[in-house]
Design an enzyme around this catalytic site. Structure first.
Site, short mmCIF file in Angstrom:
data_model
loop_
_atom_site.label_atom_id
_atom_site.label_comp_id
_atom_site.label_asym_id
_atom_site.label_seq_id
_atom_site.Cartn_x
_atom_site.Cartn_y
_atom_site.Cartn_z
N LEU B 9 0.83 -2.80 4.74
CA LEU B 9 0.53 -1.47 4.22
C LEU B 9 -0.41 -1.63 3.03
O LEU B 9 -0.02 -2.15 2.00
CB LEU B 9 1.80 -0.75 3.76
CG LEU B 9 2.97 -0.71 4.76
CD1 LEU B 9 4.13 0.12 4.18
CD2 LEU B 9 2.51 -0.12 6.08
N GLY B 10 -1.67 -1.20 3.22
CA GLY B 10 -2.64 -1.30 2.13
C GLY B 10 -3.60 -2.45 2.34
O GLY B 10 -3.20 -3.53 2.78
N GLY B 12 -6.27 -3.00 -0.16
CA GLY B 12 -7.05 -2.97 -1.40
C GLY B 12 -7.25 -4.38 -1.93
O GLY B 12 -7.41 -5.33 -1.15
N GLY B 15 -4.08 -6.40 -0.73
CA GLY B 15 -3.91 -6.30 0.72
C GLY B 15 -5.09 -6.90 1.48
O GLY B 15 -4.92 -7.56 2.51
N ARG B 45 -5.96 4.21 4.03
CA ARG B 45 -6.29 5.63 3.97
C ARG B 45 -7.62 5.92 4.66
O ARG B 45 -7.78 6.90 5.34
CB ARG B 45 -6.33 6.10 2.51
CG ARG B 45 -5.12 6.97 2.20
CD ARG B 45 -5.20 7.57 0.83
NE ARG B 45 -5.13 6.51 -0.18
CZ ARG B 45 -5.00 6.75 -1.48
NH1 ARG B 45 -4.94 7.98 -1.92
NH2 ARG B 45 -4.92 5.75 -2.33
N ILE B 134 2.84 -16.64 -10.23
CA ILE B 134 3.79 -17.53 -10.90
C ILE B 134 5.16 -17.40 -10.24
O ILE B 134 5.73 -16.31 -10.21
CB ILE B 134 3.93 -17.19 -12.40
CG1 ILE B 134 2.56 -17.11 -13.06
CG2 ILE B 134 4.81 -18.21 -13.09
CD1 ILE B 134 2.61 -16.58 -14.48
N GLY B 185 -13.56 -4.99 -16.82
CA GLY B 185 -12.68 -4.95 -15.65
C GLY B 185 -11.27 -5.46 -15.90
O GLY B 185 -10.48 -5.59 -14.96
N LYS B 203 8.66 -4.64 -15.02
CA LYS B 203 8.90 -6.07 -14.79
C LYS B 203 10.14 -6.54 -15.55
O LYS B 203 10.93 -7.33 -15.04
CB LYS B 203 7.67 -6.87 -15.19
CG LYS B 203 6.49 -6.61 -14.25
CD LYS B 203 5.17 -7.08 -14.84
CE LYS B 203 4.02 -6.88 -13.85
NZ LYS B 203 2.71 -7.13 -14.47
N GLY B 307 -4.45 -10.18 -10.12
CA GLY B 307 -5.63 -10.51 -9.32
C GLY B 307 -5.28 -10.57 -7.85
O GLY B 307 -4.15 -10.87 -7.48
#
Lengths: 432, 432
Positions: B9-10, B12, B15, B45, B134, B185, B203, B307
């Protein structure tokens, strides 16, 4: 829920802690596993020494203990190859899970143990075999199982790291630092396994096997210890902004984008490491391992690398995992050796050398020395001359070249008339 | 061997990498799992944007994809709560394994997902949800499952760490550093989730839940971001040998030797951290987490915290694990929330404050300030006076006291006539 029955082989520094924690924290461990853990026996050599363990748990007959059909998991913390290997094979063959801290056994006889485990469907876990409590085996076997590891590099022996840290801090000789380490309990009475790199080499074999999906045994690991590291080496490292560390280095070298045609290098030797490197600041008895993987990038794991309690923590984590697998009806990861990469001989490993030479201070010396490098095809990165007359010293740092060419050059240098003595030779970490 | 079928799913940043690696490295993954992985669908999408993915794999109907009976494992990297939660519940309820990187969903709706997984026997893995590549979830859930964790403390948000590192290096204001981070960025166009600590708090909730076997949700985490950190705060930290870091801190506090009567504190806030602390040197977009456990001692995990590629590495590691579990017929660790410890309110958490005050430089000022501390029962560790006249500044570092008493003292100080302004308030790490 029927209990998971556990036998422990050994009640020394690590085993004593394991037995204590199993008894003290059984309610917590039960909650975490979903079934009670029951300690059914502890095999020791001299029962009378273990007054803190109930007498009815103690036995001197380890062979009978591992053969008991009602024992589900065997925890092995006695070390050694004989009779340990046979004890674990007995357990694995009848389907009992094994948790071991025995790096030497795994590095020498790992494939046979794995095969017995896989044949019966038993679990073989060994987080405690490398770097004490630092989770490292599980990350390599599982967390990074979807990645391509390119390098594993670590300080995996606390005794030698303690000695090198002390030499760096005080300027003391190796002999003195070793004596102090022994006095303080950081080195054993017979320090051979540590200072000659056997312990680190066994760990390197385990790490390389897991990281590169290839059987790497202790004999495949090039091994140099720290007994040849002198105060002069330490001083020379300081001079160029480095510290001396005994590293276990495992690399996947060569090969195309898919990894085909690659080979594995596994080695243990002292290295001059730039102070800016994350491993350079790892001092004393601590361990740290640096892992580079294609997607994950650079990871570091740090913590106490030895000791009864930390090692017991790793053993108990494995014990919970194996017990959970029994409750769930599955099993943990199997041996993964499908890649079956060849071992790169040490002579072919690219290295950079730092070489200090006592030389005659007269015209033409540098030319003769430079020629010796040129003849071997070794390119020089920097040359520094210090002192004059009888005390003149040349310090050479090479570019990267095959280790055999570098070692050969050192031999030739030592035979030159203009060279009194090669005073220090060490590999330097870093690309150039 | 029948293939393990995977839906993603995804597609981007994360993904896209997952899909690429699944396709490029399928032979290696198959060898590691013991069965082929087959990618059967990717929900996105706008299919027309993903020309690198075969069109027949793309679908806009995520709900239909997760409901497909032939999908064994669902990888979720779209984020968000709605409709993601329902998609994952659908998958889990019919027994499909789920691998997710969705920290917000886990921190808000973890228990419901766990319950669905446990009811059907499905796996729920989420290594990628905290600290990218990690390995941290697996060490907490498995490696340390036989130990008692007392504290987890980490830099778990790369954006805020990048901004704070930049402010420390340059002396720039928060506003300027944020603008630069956005330009480069490192910060998103809407940086709220990062700079206000929501990401780190999610988290922290996940880490505290795993570490202390207790359900800790995002709402249980005390949260302060970095938007209030000024250049003056950074300078004040430097003055006392510290750096400012946004830390997620999870602690087990109080309780007896067996852990009974303990509570859990989970919080995210900026801290002045001594430069000698292992976390102090973690700069830029890197993450690091420090774990203290009773037997293991102090461990640290370090690496890239975000990342596409590092997060994809964590996702694929989980995917291999879940696939192996399917091959072996078992399952991975379940929710472990048996301890069910209460949450300690932030006001009761012991803290030390560093407070800078602009004050009138006249006799009696120090006495008035000291009285404000004494009235609240807060003991002062050090006071330093700098400058004179209108520029006089008092810098106070307290001993440890309950956070509410310290916060109350700051309010009282700001109301004193002799105090022009409270210029900096921050918690200081370290016992005293």
């Amino acid at each position: 829920m029927s209990p998971i029955r556990v036998a422990v082989l050994g009640a020394g520094t690590v085993g004593g802690q394991v037995v204590r924690l199993l008894r003290e924290q059984s309610a917590e461990l039960t909650a975490r596993i979903g079934a009670p853990l029951e300690l059914v026996g502890v095999a020791v050599r001299r029962p009378q020494r273990h007054t803190d363990i109930p007498a009815d748990l103690l036995t001197t007959d380890a062979a009978a203990l591992v053969a008991r059909e009602d024992v589900d998991i065997v925890v092995e913390v006695i070390g050694g190859i004989t009779p340990t290997k046979d004890l674990l094979l007995t357990a694995l063959r009848r389907g009992a899970g094994v948790v071991t801290a025995n790096k030497a056994l795994l590095a020498e006889e790992g494939p046979e143990l794995y095969e017995a485990a896989d044949a019966s469907g038993a679990d073989l876990y060994f987080e405690a075999a490398v770097a004490g409590a630092i989770p490292l085996i599980r990350p390599l076997r599982e967390s990074l199982a979807g990645d391509r590891i390119s390098r594993i590099m670590g300080i995996v022996n606390g005794t030698t790291n303690y000695i090198l840290s002390a030499m760096t801090a005080t300027g003391d000789s190796y002999e003195y630092a070793l004596k102090e380490a022994t006095r303080l309990g950081y080195a054993e009475a017979d320090p051979t396994a540590d200072v000659d790199g056997f312990d680190a080499a066994a760990k390197a074999a385990i790490l390389a096997s897991l990281g590169f999906h290839t059987r790497v045994g202790a004999a495949d690991v090039h091994r140099e210890g720290i007994s040849g590291v002198s105060a002069a080496d330490i001083a020379a490292a300081t001079e160029i902004g480095c510290v001396v560390k005994l590293l276990a280095i495992c690399e996947r070298v060569g090969g195309d984008a898919t990894g085909a045609g690659a080979s594995v290098s596994a080695r243990v030797h002292p290295v001059m490491l730039p102070k800016s490197h994350p491993l350079a600041g790892v001092d004393g008895a601590y361990n740290a391992v640096y892992v580079e993987a294609e997607s994950a990038g650079r990871l570091m794991f740090y913590g106490p690398g030895a000791g009864g309690a930390p090692t017991a923590s790793a053993v108990l984590g494995d014990l919970v995992a194996v017990a959970r697998n029994r409750v769930a009806g599955g099993h943990g990861p199997r041996e993964s050796a499908y890649a079956d990469l060849p071992i790169q001989p040490m002579g072919e490993v690219p290295a950079r050398y730092h070489i200090s030479l006592d030389v005659h201070d007269r015209a033409g010396v540098l030319a003769e020395v430079a020629n010796a490098f040129a003849d071997a095809g070794v390119s020089i990165s920097t040359v520094r001359q210090e002192g004059t007359g009888r005390d003149a010293e040349l310090v050479v740092v090479t570019h990267s070249a095959p280790d055999a060419a570098l070692a050969g050059t050192v031999t030739r240098l030592s035979e030159l008339d203009v060279v009194h003595r090669v005073t220090s030779v060490m590999r330097v970490m870093g690309e150039q």
